[in-house]
Design a protein around this motif. Structure first.
Motif, PDB file in Angstrom:
ATOM      1  N   GLU A 300       7.341   5.666   0.951  1.00  0.00           N
ATOM      2  CA  GLU A 300       8.191   4.690   1.630  1.00  0.00           C
ATOM      3  C   GLU A 300       7.347   3.794   2.522  1.00  0.00           C
ATOM      4  O   GLU A 300       6.220   4.113   2.869  1.00  0.00           O
ATOM      5  N   ALA A 301       7.923   2.668   2.862  1.00  0.00           N
ATOM      6  CA  ALA A 301       7.331   1.768   3.854  1.00  0.00           C
ATOM      7  C   ALA A 301       8.405   1.486   4.892  1.00  0.00           C
ATOM      8  O   ALA A 301       9.579   1.342   4.575  1.00  0.00           O
ATOM      9  N   GLY A 302       8.012   1.404   6.138  1.00  0.00           N
ATOM     10  CA  GLY A 302       8.967   1.382   7.239  1.00  0.00           C
ATOM     11  C   GLY A 302       9.868   0.162   7.302  1.00  0.00           C
ATOM     12  O   GLY A 302       9.521  -0.932   6.855  1.00  0.00           O
ATOM     13  N   PHE A 303      11.058   0.374   7.883  1.00  0.00           N
ATOM     14  CA  PHE A 303      12.045  -0.680   8.138  1.00  0.00           C
ATOM     15  C   PHE A 303      12.328  -1.480   6.863  1.00  0.00           C
ATOM     16  O   PHE A 303      12.278  -0.950   5.762  1.00  0.00           O
ATOM     17  N   GLY A 304      12.644  -2.782   7.005  1.00  0.00           N
ATOM     18  CA  GLY A 304      13.001  -3.582   5.847  1.00  0.00           C
ATOM     19  C   GLY A 304      11.779  -4.031   5.062  1.00  0.00           C
ATOM     20  O   GLY A 304      10.632  -3.915   5.507  1.00  0.00           O
ATOM     21  N   ALA A 305      12.048  -4.568   3.848  1.00  0.00           N
ATOM     22  CA  ALA A 305      10.953  -4.978   2.974  1.00  0.00           C
ATOM     23  C   ALA A 305      10.153  -6.141   3.550  1.00  0.00           C
ATOM     24  O   ALA A 305       9.009  -6.362   3.162  1.00  0.00           O
ATOM     25  N   ASP A 306      10.747  -6.905   4.500  1.00  0.00           N
ATOM     26  CA  ASP A 306      10.014  -8.010   5.113  1.00  0.00           C
ATOM     27  C   ASP A 306       8.889  -7.512   5.998  1.00  0.00           C
ATOM     28  O   ASP A 306       7.935  -8.243   6.276  1.00  0.00           O
ATOM     29  N   LEU A 307       8.967  -6.276   6.451  1.00  0.00           N
ATOM     30  CA  LEU A 307       7.913  -5.675   7.278  1.00  0.00           C
ATOM     31  C   LEU A 307       7.151  -4.622   6.485  1.00  0.00           C
ATOM     32  O   LEU A 307       6.016  -4.819   6.086  1.00  0.00           O
ATOM     33  N   GLY A 308       7.781  -3.467   6.252  1.00  0.00           N
ATOM     34  CA  GLY A 308       7.084  -2.347   5.626  1.00  0.00           C
ATOM     35  C   GLY A 308       6.523  -2.659   4.255  1.00  0.00           C
ATOM     36  O   GLY A 308       5.343  -2.407   3.981  1.00  0.00           O
ATOM     37  N   ALA A 309       7.350  -3.204   3.361  1.00  0.00           N
ATOM     38  CA  ALA A 309       6.876  -3.474   2.006  1.00  0.00           C
ATOM     39  C   ALA A 309       5.799  -4.555   2.001  1.00  0.00           C
ATOM     40  O   ALA A 309       4.804  -4.454   1.271  1.00  0.00           O
ATOM     41  N   GLU A 310       5.987  -5.593   2.820  1.00  0.00           N
ATOM     42  CA  GLU A 310       4.977  -6.653   2.891  1.00  0.00           C
ATOM     43  C   GLU A 310       3.627  -6.086   3.323  1.00  0.00           C
ATOM     44  O   GLU A 310       2.585  -6.421   2.758  1.00  0.00           O
ATOM     45  N   LYS A 311       3.642  -5.202   4.314  1.00  0.00           N
ATOM     46  CA  LYS A 311       2.388  -4.620   4.799  1.00  0.00           C
ATOM     47  C   LYS A 311       1.835  -3.587   3.816  1.00  0.00           C
ATOM     48  O   LYS A 311       0.613  -3.446   3.666  1.00  0.00           O
ATOM     49  N   PHE A 312       2.729  -2.865   3.152  1.00  0.00           N
ATOM     50  CA  PHE A 312       2.289  -1.932   2.107  1.00  0.00           C
ATOM     51  C   PHE A 312       1.511  -2.695   1.033  1.00  0.00           C
ATOM     52  O   PHE A 312       0.423  -2.263   0.621  1.00  0.00           O
ATOM     53  N   MET A 313       2.065  -3.821   0.601  1.00  0.00           N
ATOM     54  CA  MET A 313       1.430  -4.604  -0.461  1.00  0.00           C
ATOM     55  C   MET A 313       0.153  -5.293   0.023  1.00  0.00           C
ATOM     56  O   MET A 313      -0.890  -5.246  -0.640  1.00  0.00           O
ATOM     57  N   ASN A 314       0.239  -5.944   1.188  1.00  0.00           N
ATOM     58  CA  ASN A 314      -0.867  -6.794   1.633  1.00  0.00           C
ATOM     59  C   ASN A 314      -1.960  -6.055   2.392  1.00  0.00           C
ATOM     60  O   ASN A 314      -3.085  -6.540   2.457  1.00  0.00           O
ATOM     61  N   ILE A 315      -1.624  -4.908   3.000  1.00  0.00           N
ATOM     62  CA  ILE A 315      -2.634  -4.164   3.762  1.00  0.00           C
ATOM     63  C   ILE A 315      -3.013  -2.874   3.049  1.00  0.00           C
ATOM     64  O   ILE A 315      -4.157  -2.705   2.635  1.00  0.00           O
ATOM     65  N   LYS A 316      -2.049  -1.963   2.876  1.00  0.00           N
ATOM     66  CA  LYS A 316      -2.392  -0.644   2.331  1.00  0.00           C
ATOM     67  C   LYS A 316      -2.912  -0.732   0.904  1.00  0.00           C
ATOM     68  O   LYS A 316      -3.969  -0.164   0.595  1.00  0.00           O
ATOM     69  N   CYS A 317      -2.206  -1.425   0.020  1.00  0.00           N
ATOM     70  CA  CYS A 317      -2.653  -1.506  -1.375  1.00  0.00           C
ATOM     71  C   CYS A 317      -3.992  -2.208  -1.480  1.00  0.00           C
ATOM     72  O   CYS A 317      -4.873  -1.802  -2.242  1.00  0.00           O
ATOM     73  N   ARG A 318      -4.160  -3.265  -0.688  1.00  0.00           N
ATOM     74  CA  ARG A 318      -5.421  -4.022  -0.695  1.00  0.00           C
ATOM     75  C   ARG A 318      -6.583  -3.136  -0.244  1.00  0.00           C
ATOM     76  O   ARG A 318      -7.656  -3.127  -0.850  1.00  0.00           O
ATOM     77  N   LYS A 319      -6.374  -2.374   0.838  1.00  0.00           N
ATOM     78  CA  LYS A 319      -7.444  -1.554   1.404  1.00  0.00           C
ATOM     79  C   LYS A 319      -7.742  -0.322   0.552  1.00  0.00           C
ATOM     80  O   LYS A 319      -8.883   0.135   0.475  1.00  0.00           O
ATOM     81  N   ALA A 320      -6.691   0.242  -0.076  1.00  0.00           N
ATOM     82  CA  ALA A 320      -6.858   1.511  -0.793  1.00  0.00           C
ATOM     83  C   ALA A 320      -7.114   1.337  -2.285  1.00  0.00           C
ATOM     84  O   ALA A 320      -7.427   2.303  -2.976  1.00  0.00           O
ATOM     85  N   GLY A 321      -6.963   0.111  -2.777  1.00  0.00           N
ATOM     86  CA  GLY A 321      -7.166  -0.107  -4.207  1.00  0.00           C
ATOM     87  C   GLY A 321      -6.086   0.530  -5.061  1.00  0.00           C
ATOM     88  O   GLY A 321      -6.358   1.037  -6.154  1.00  0.00           O
ATOM     89  N   ILE A 322      -4.847   0.539  -4.563  1.00  0.00           N
ATOM     90  CA  ILE A 322      -3.726   1.106  -5.312  1.00  0.00           C
ATOM     91  C   ILE A 322      -2.682   0.013  -5.540  1.00  0.00           C
ATOM     92  O   ILE A 322      -2.746  -1.043  -4.919  1.00  0.00           O
ATOM     93  N   ALA A 323      -1.740   0.281  -6.442  1.00  0.00           N
ATOM     94  CA  ALA A 323      -0.704  -0.707  -6.729  1.00  0.00           C
ATOM     95  C   ALA A 323       0.575   0.001  -7.150  1.00  0.00           C
ATOM     96  O   ALA A 323       0.526   0.976  -7.901  1.00  0.00           O
ATOM     97  N   PRO A 324       1.728  -0.468  -6.689  1.00  0.00           N
ATOM     98  CA  PRO A 324       2.998   0.148  -7.094  1.00  0.00           C
ATOM     99  C   PRO A 324       3.375  -0.243  -8.515  1.00  0.00           C
ATOM    100  O   PRO A 324       3.121  -1.365  -8.956  1.00  0.00           O
ATOM    101  N   SER A 325       3.990   0.703  -9.226  1.00  0.00           N
ATOM    102  CA  SER A 325       4.491   0.421 -10.574  1.00  0.00           C
ATOM    103  C   SER A 325       5.950   0.002 -10.557  1.00  0.00           C
ATOM    104  O   SER A 325       6.445  -0.585 -11.523  1.00  0.00           O
ATOM    105  N   ALA A 326       6.655   0.340  -9.478  1.00  0.00           N
ATOM    106  CA  ALA A 326       8.065  -0.023  -9.345  1.00  0.00           C
ATOM    107  C   ALA A 326       8.458   0.079  -7.883  1.00  0.00           C
ATOM    108  O   ALA A 326       7.824   0.808  -7.106  1.00  0.00           O
TER     109      ALA A 326
END
Length: 558
Positions: A300-326
């Motif tokens: 999960e990513a915290g709060f709404g997609a405008d915060l948690g999901a945006e940061k998951f995609m732009n920070i965590k995935c970028r830094k960790a070299g991972i990507a969501p499939s869905a």
């Protein structure tokens, strides 16, 4: 109609020994450090041994903007993980640890709810395995060593007016937002204005959640900028020689925590940065470990997609070299009605018109997620007061947006209530349709990155920032930090910076109050509007109802 409380349900759980949960994941007992019988940490040695394994598929659970009606994102994350296991898939759950601040404040715990929970509920929502205490101690050790260095001659020539490292504690306490330290005379040092943030806003928390191992952890800690000289030369944590001792304090905290759901499925619970004032995702090390051990990982990513999901995609995935499939986007009929203008006290009455009026908030989140190139399904977290007509209105609206909305009854029925969602998630994740890409490239100028988030995710017209803010961002670019992603600190309640502006507002602007460099974590924090990095307690804090009951059990946690 009466329902058991979350804590009552959790207390009735038939937990398996944590060694058995680990064995089912393929973790040998010698690589599990037990904390009692129902929780354990996984050794770094075992995690290192997984490097050559293929990754499973990563499923992100996010939500609409939160409302007082409740959305149930963590509950859905747990319910989906259980549902995937129920349909025969090897699925692992990854969520964040709970902060004491919201536990004793207004939001409550972070272990799910109803029959979709991670247990042990009380320990998870209180001290758990001590990770937050370790982070708080490591952060404040650095604070103490900075002031101590200044006291004993200040060989680094730190300008006491330019110490940027504040203190932290894991509690909501507005009285500590702005403080003056070292009063009382020469023996206590040099007085200066400073303040406290909540532990989940600490850069140490962010670093622990982004570091891949202890060596990376110490390197990142050393990179923290703690102060500046009169000539504006940065002073780093390693200059204070605190990075080694901080790493020692965080040695055990770096190891992911393994627990279980009510249905005895594995869950990693590790790290806990808030999404409104930090990057809002559980640790990279826990997620990467889960991806090596499971065919599907639900996080999960915290709060709404405008915060948690945006940061998951732009920070965590970028830094960790991972990507969501869905991506699963959680919404409720009740929240749609609140976005449509219905008061919380009136949510029980059917109001299809209000549901339809509130759906644009959901629609914007769907479009935003699609902009990252990832398929999305809406999970309608079911409440007993929802009517067929209201549910149909949400499903019809979502269909118009080119997505599907599936009713989920995990709160009441556990995995049996998420089988349909689980099958849809597997279909999306296995289709290979994901074509993930972050919102902006590394080499985009920092202020343009802020504008990109504000305009493309928040749908704002402009970003308002003083000349000093723009100049600071330019200085950091010149110092080599221009490739950093942006971590927006903003209210979770609205796409805008006005928490009372619900729905899908347009024509608004994003005022930037302050920017902070998190050189160790590797991002720039942009503080917008009235957001506080040290929250306060509400008028009636949850703590007033938390106590030890007659049977010696904790009561009042939720």
């Amino acid at each position: 109609m009466s329902f058991k409380t979350d804590i009552e349900i959790a207390r009735e759980a038939k937990k398996k020994p944590i060694m058995e949960i680990g064995a089912n994941l393929g973790i040998p007992s010698e690589h599990l450090l037990p904390y009692g019988h129902d929780k354990a940490k996984v050794s770094q040695e075992f995690i290192n041994s997984l490097d050559t394994r293929e990754d499973g598929k990563l499923i992100l659970v996010t939500a609409i903007n939160p409302t007082p009606a409740g959305e149930g994102k963590t509950t859905t994350t747990v319910g989906l993980g259980d549902g995937l296991n129920k349909i025969g898939k090897n699925a692992v759950i990854c969520i964040r640890e709970a902060s004491l601040g919201p536990n004793f404040g207004m939001k409550g715990g972070a272990a799910g709810g109803g029959y979709a929970q991670v247990v042990p509920m009380e320990e998870m929502n209180l001290h758990f395995t001590g990770d937050f205490h370790a982070i708080t101690s490591a952060h404040n050790l650095l604070s103490a060593m900075i002031d101590n260095h200044i006291y004993w001659g200040n060989a680094l020539e730190i300008d006491a007016r330019r110490v940027v490292w504040r203190r932290v504690m894991d509690m909501n306490d507005r009285a500590l937002r702005d403080t003056v330290t070292s009063l009382g005379g020469v023996a206590n040092g040099f007085p200066r204005q400073t303040g406290f943030d909540i532990t989940v806003a600490s850069e140490v928390m962010a670093i622990l959640c982004l570091a891949k191992d202890l060596e990376d952890l110490q390197s990142r800690l050393g990179d923290i900028v703690v102060a500046y000289t009169r000539e504006r030369t940065p002073i780093y944590c390693r200059d204070i020689k605190a990075d080694g001792a901080m790493t020692v304090l965080l040695k055990d905290a770096m190891q992911p925590n393994l627990v279980q759901t009510l249905e005895n499925n594995p869950a990693f619970v590790h790290g806990g940065p808030f999404a409104n004032i930090a990057h809002g995702c559980n640790s990279v090390i826990a997620t990467r470990t889960a991806l090596k051990l499971g065919d599907y990982v639900v996080t999960e990513a915290g709060f709404g997609a405008d915060l948690g999901a945006e940061k998951f995609m732009n920070i965590k995935c970028r830094k960790a070299g991972i990507a969501p499939s869905a991506v699963v986007l959680v919404a409720t009929v009740r929240a749609m009605k609140m976005n449509g203008g219905v008061a919380k006290a009136d949510l029980g009455a059917e109001n299809v018109e209000a549901v339809q009026k509130g759906c644009p908030n959901l629609g914007r989140h769907i479009a935003n997620i699609k902009s990252f190139g990832v398929p999305v399904v809406v999970g309608i977290n079911h409440f007993h007061s929802d009517t067929e007509a209201e549910i149909a209105a949400v499903q019809a609206y979502v269909a118009e947006q080119g997505a599907e909305a599936i009713v989920c009854k995990h709160w009441a029925h556990g995995s049996a209530g998420t089988e349909e969602l689980a099958k849809k998630v597997v279909e999306m994740a296995d289709s290979g349709s994901a074509n993930f890409a972050p919102l902006y490239p590394d080499d985009m100028p920092l202020f343009e990155k802020v504008e990109t988030i504000a305009k493309r995710i928040y749908h704002a017209d402009a970003v308002i920032a003083d000349k000093s803010v723009r100049a600071q961002l330019k200085t950091w670019e010149e110092q080599g930090y221009g490739h950093f992603p942006i971590c927006m600190a903003k209210t979770q309640y609205s796409f805008s910076t006005d928490p009372n502006l619900r729905g899908a507002p347009t024509g608004h602007s994003v005022p930037v109050r302050e920017v902070r460099l998190s050189a160790g974590a590797g991002f720039i924090v942009v503080i917008c509007g009235e957001i506080m990095t040290m929250p306060g307690l509400p008028r009636t804090p949850a703590a007033e109802n938390i106590r030890i009951g007659d049977a010696g059990h904790v009561e009042g946690l939720f």
